[in-house]
Design an enzyme around this catalytic site. Sequence first.
Site, PDB file in Angstrom:
ATOM      1  N   HIS A  12       0.914  -1.340  -0.282  1.00 32.47           N
ATOM      2  CA  HIS A  12       0.035  -0.054  -0.308  1.00 32.47           C
ATOM      3  C   HIS A  12       0.790   1.131  -0.300  1.00 32.47           C
ATOM      4  CE1 HIS A  12      -3.692  -1.827   1.277  1.00 32.47           C
ATOM      5  NE2 HIS A  12      -4.148  -1.777   0.255  1.00 32.47           N
ATOM      6  N   ARG A  15      22.429  -9.637 -29.035  1.00 33.46           N
ATOM      7  CA  ARG A  15      24.212 -10.398 -29.376  1.00 33.46           C
ATOM      8  C   ARG A  15      24.696 -10.941 -28.341  1.00 33.46           C
ATOM      9  NH1 ARG A  15      28.312  -5.735 -28.187  1.00 33.46           N
ATOM     10  NH2 ARG A  15      28.568  -5.946 -26.582  1.00 33.46           N
ATOM     11  N   GLU A  40      32.431  -4.970 -37.434  1.00 37.39           N
ATOM     12  CA  GLU A  40      33.761  -3.916 -36.129  1.00 37.39           C
ATOM     13  C   GLU A  40      35.187  -4.063 -36.386  1.00 37.39           C
ATOM     14  OE1 GLU A  40      32.701  -5.415 -31.993  1.00 37.39           O
ATOM     15  OE2 GLU A  40      31.881  -6.922 -33.328  1.00 37.39           O
ATOM     16  N   ARG A  78      22.586  -6.302 -25.015  1.00 33.03           N
ATOM     17  CA  ARG A  78      24.235  -7.099 -24.883  1.00 33.03           C
ATOM     18  C   ARG A  78      23.500  -8.425 -24.003  1.00 33.03           C
ATOM     19  NH1 ARG A  78      24.569  -1.434 -24.397  1.00 33.03           N
ATOM     20  NH2 ARG A  78      26.640  -0.076 -26.030  1.00 33.03           N
ATOM     21  N   ASP A 129      34.385  -0.846 -31.588  1.00 30.55           N
ATOM     22  CA  ASP A 129      35.275  -1.107 -32.502  1.00 30.55           C
ATOM     23  C   ASP A 129      35.921  -1.077 -33.333  1.00 30.55           C
ATOM     24  OD1 ASP A 129      36.078  -2.548 -30.455  1.00 30.55           O
ATOM     25  OD2 ASP A 129      35.096  -4.187 -30.491  1.00 30.55           O
ATOM     26  N   GLY A 143      29.466  -1.476 -35.286  1.00 30.26           N
ATOM     27  CA  GLY A 143      29.851  -1.331 -33.908  1.00 30.26           C
ATOM     28  C   GLY A 143      31.436  -0.698 -34.340  1.00 30.26           C
ATOM     29  N   SER A 144      30.365   1.011 -34.158  1.00 33.47           N
ATOM     30  CA  SER A 144      31.856   1.600 -34.444  1.00 33.47           C
ATOM     31  C   SER A 144      32.487   2.019 -33.483  1.00 33.47           C
ATOM     32  CB  SER A 144      30.459   3.067 -34.490  1.00 33.47           C
ATOM     33  OG  SER A 144      30.046   3.756 -33.570  1.00 33.47           O
ATOM     34  N   CYS A 172      24.987   0.344 -34.836  1.00 38.17           N
ATOM     35  CA  CYS A 172      24.910  -0.074 -33.162  1.00 38.17           C
ATOM     36  C   CYS A 172      25.715   0.324 -32.302  1.00 38.17           C
ATOM     37  CB  CYS A 172      24.357  -1.427 -32.393  1.00 38.17           C
ATOM     38  SG  CYS A 172      25.907  -2.316 -32.845  1.00 38.17           S
TER      39      CYS A 172
END
Length: 791
Positions: free
Chosen positions: A417, A574, A676, A507, A700, A697-698, A747
């Site tokens: 409550h 992933r 990546e 992830r 890496d 994957g920008s 991503c």
Amino acid sequence: MQDYVLRLEQAGMGDVDKVGGKNASLGEMIHQLSDAGVRVPGGFATTAQAYRDFLAQSGLADRINKALDALDADDTRALIETGRNIRQWIMEADFQPELNQAIEAAWAEMSQGEAIAVAVRSSATAEDLPDASFAGQQETFLNIRGLDNVKQAIKEVFASLYNDRAISYRVHKGFTHAEVALSAGIQRMVRSETGASGVMFTMDTESGFNHVVFITSAYGLGETVVQGAVNPDEFYVYKPTLAQGAPAILRRTLGSKAIKMIYTGDGSTGKAVETVDVPKAERNTFSINDADVEELARIAVIIEKHYGRPMDIEWAKDGDDGKLYIVQARPETVRSQSKSTVIERYLLKEKGKVLVEGRSIGHRIGSGTVRVVNGLDEMHEVQPGDVLVTDMTDPDWEPVMKRAAAIVTNRGGRTCHAAIIARELGIPAIVGCGDATEKLNDGQLVTVSCAEGDTGRAYEGKLAFEHQSNSVESMPTLSFDIMMNVGNPDRAFDFQSLPNAGVGLARLEFIINRMIGVHPKALLNFNDQPRDVKQVIERRIGGYASPVDFYVDKLVEGISTLAAAFYPKKVIVRMSDFKSNEYGHLIGGDRYEPSEENPMLGFRGAARYISDNFRDCFELECRALKRVRDEMKLTNVEIMLPFVRTPGEAKQVVEQLAENGLKRGDNGLRLIMMCEIPSNALLADQFLEYFDGFSIGSNDLTQLTLGLDRDSGIIAHLFDERNEAVKCLLAMAINACRKAGKYVGICGQGPSDHPDLARWLMEQGINSVSLNPDSVLDTWFFLANEKKPGA
């Protein structure tokens, strides 16, 4: 007598003015939903007219109104004294003879001469309304036995209309005291003292997501859950797959369930129940099984459909007959009233020292001075803007709750409550901390954050935070999709309300780290673990059939929660991409992971999956994904493979997925590859033979293109996804996918940090950009408002 008593089955929702919201709802369910499988214990109710005549014949009505007219409800000391006097007047007055006779006749008909136990509950004529819950304002008495004790309990229920909390709540909600009358409901007890009980909502109480049923459960009578005296088990059930007959339980959270309420004494109002400790073995198991959870959810959906609105329902499982019963149902009054087109966001702008943690109530942030309150006699010490800290916040605290900037308690669950009232008042609250009254000190300045997911945290000091309010009623159109990076299932129901085209990156390692915390090898080889590691693991896996089942089931729960939140939009999951040092930090992980000089470039991604010493761990991930897609019917889940160095690795890992029942194309399964590594872009045509598209994957890709360590602060200034070399590789990957007619998205962090990069990607013809949730709205409006060069 008919004016003073009604059998419950004679009442319906048209009789709220006669028997109050609670009893009207019980009667409605008995005669409307019994054939649909909704079991409601029978009984009878005194009427509002009986109550009004009781006050009138003894001259109490005028005395009460005069006392309340002179009261300042914000003066807590005056409130306590006035409430105490009124309740004493009521207890000292006699029932009118006609009411006495009506109660006796109804009791004789109900009991049939047997020594039955009943619950005596309050039901006010102004309660359970769509915009005001009146939750817990009046009293409930359980295990009442014998006519004299029933009469005493009815009188105490009448008196409870003038509890301090009820008086204050009516003032706060703008109700005139004299307009509210009370009905007492006398209902046969469900033997949940030897079973379980709890509360369920037909929506998520925090986000308002209406495709789930949220269920709480604990051992014994339900008052411990309702009052917040126990931390219950929690379950989420997905309505659409429940309707299909598929496994529908998304989440299970094991509560501590330290105590339970059971029958005791002689059945009088003061000696009917007691609270006892729950044995340790029972605390470490769920209080109801999966079949119970799904049946409760089906019942909840039936009730919701009948009433046509989200509902707040109390239930009980009889330990003798094993059946589930509904003992109360009322409209949900907070999230169902909020405007879905307006999104409020609270964001902490700085980090601080965590003092206590618990379950978060509401997605807000508040800061103020700690006021530790040990009992109701101290509540006048709470000043406006204080952070109220106490052992258990129940509705008795409502008169001071509205003064607080935030609330922190040792005990309680998300359906007690106190949590309902805190949501109604718009106050952030953290419940079930365990030791808040010990860890937090009077006069200490703290920031209470409920904006970080399922876990609420109280931080030391006053931290800066931001409050944003955005209307998303009509978002401008873009030439590509905006998806989101969502790793935390706790936030899934919240984030789905943002404008989006699905999840571009979920992830798996986030689920492993937050919901599991144990290295899969340590679970696969549980019997070989040192004793101290075994003990830690045993505490974590409570309620699950085995160590391996715990791992797979938790993966299923995390993945299915994300998939259900965004269904039917795509959710790209992933596979785990921990590095060896990160796996090593999991419980038991140091025995199984190599020591690498540069884990970022070492044993990770596809190389790990196809290796002999990790293959069995990868198979557990496959098992979880197959169950989510094939058994739970959440086919919007797609699979993404990270860090695939060569086309040969690509071939092997795709074959391994197929061996584990995840064959590309079967049941509509799409396989996506993380692009990546420079080799992924340079040999894009070869990699795309095995996959249905790329997700870039920008992070890496930038690191490996520019030859820098993104974890190094010394060269951090060189890290920029907009570098020409990186953009060259990005363009190659995008063009290869477009040429092959396959999906391509991004991503990585870049578009979230740099909206101009997102615009460039849009111009290159990318299908989607997946952003961090906190940057979705800003980036969306930036892209819509920016004109292309030359336009």
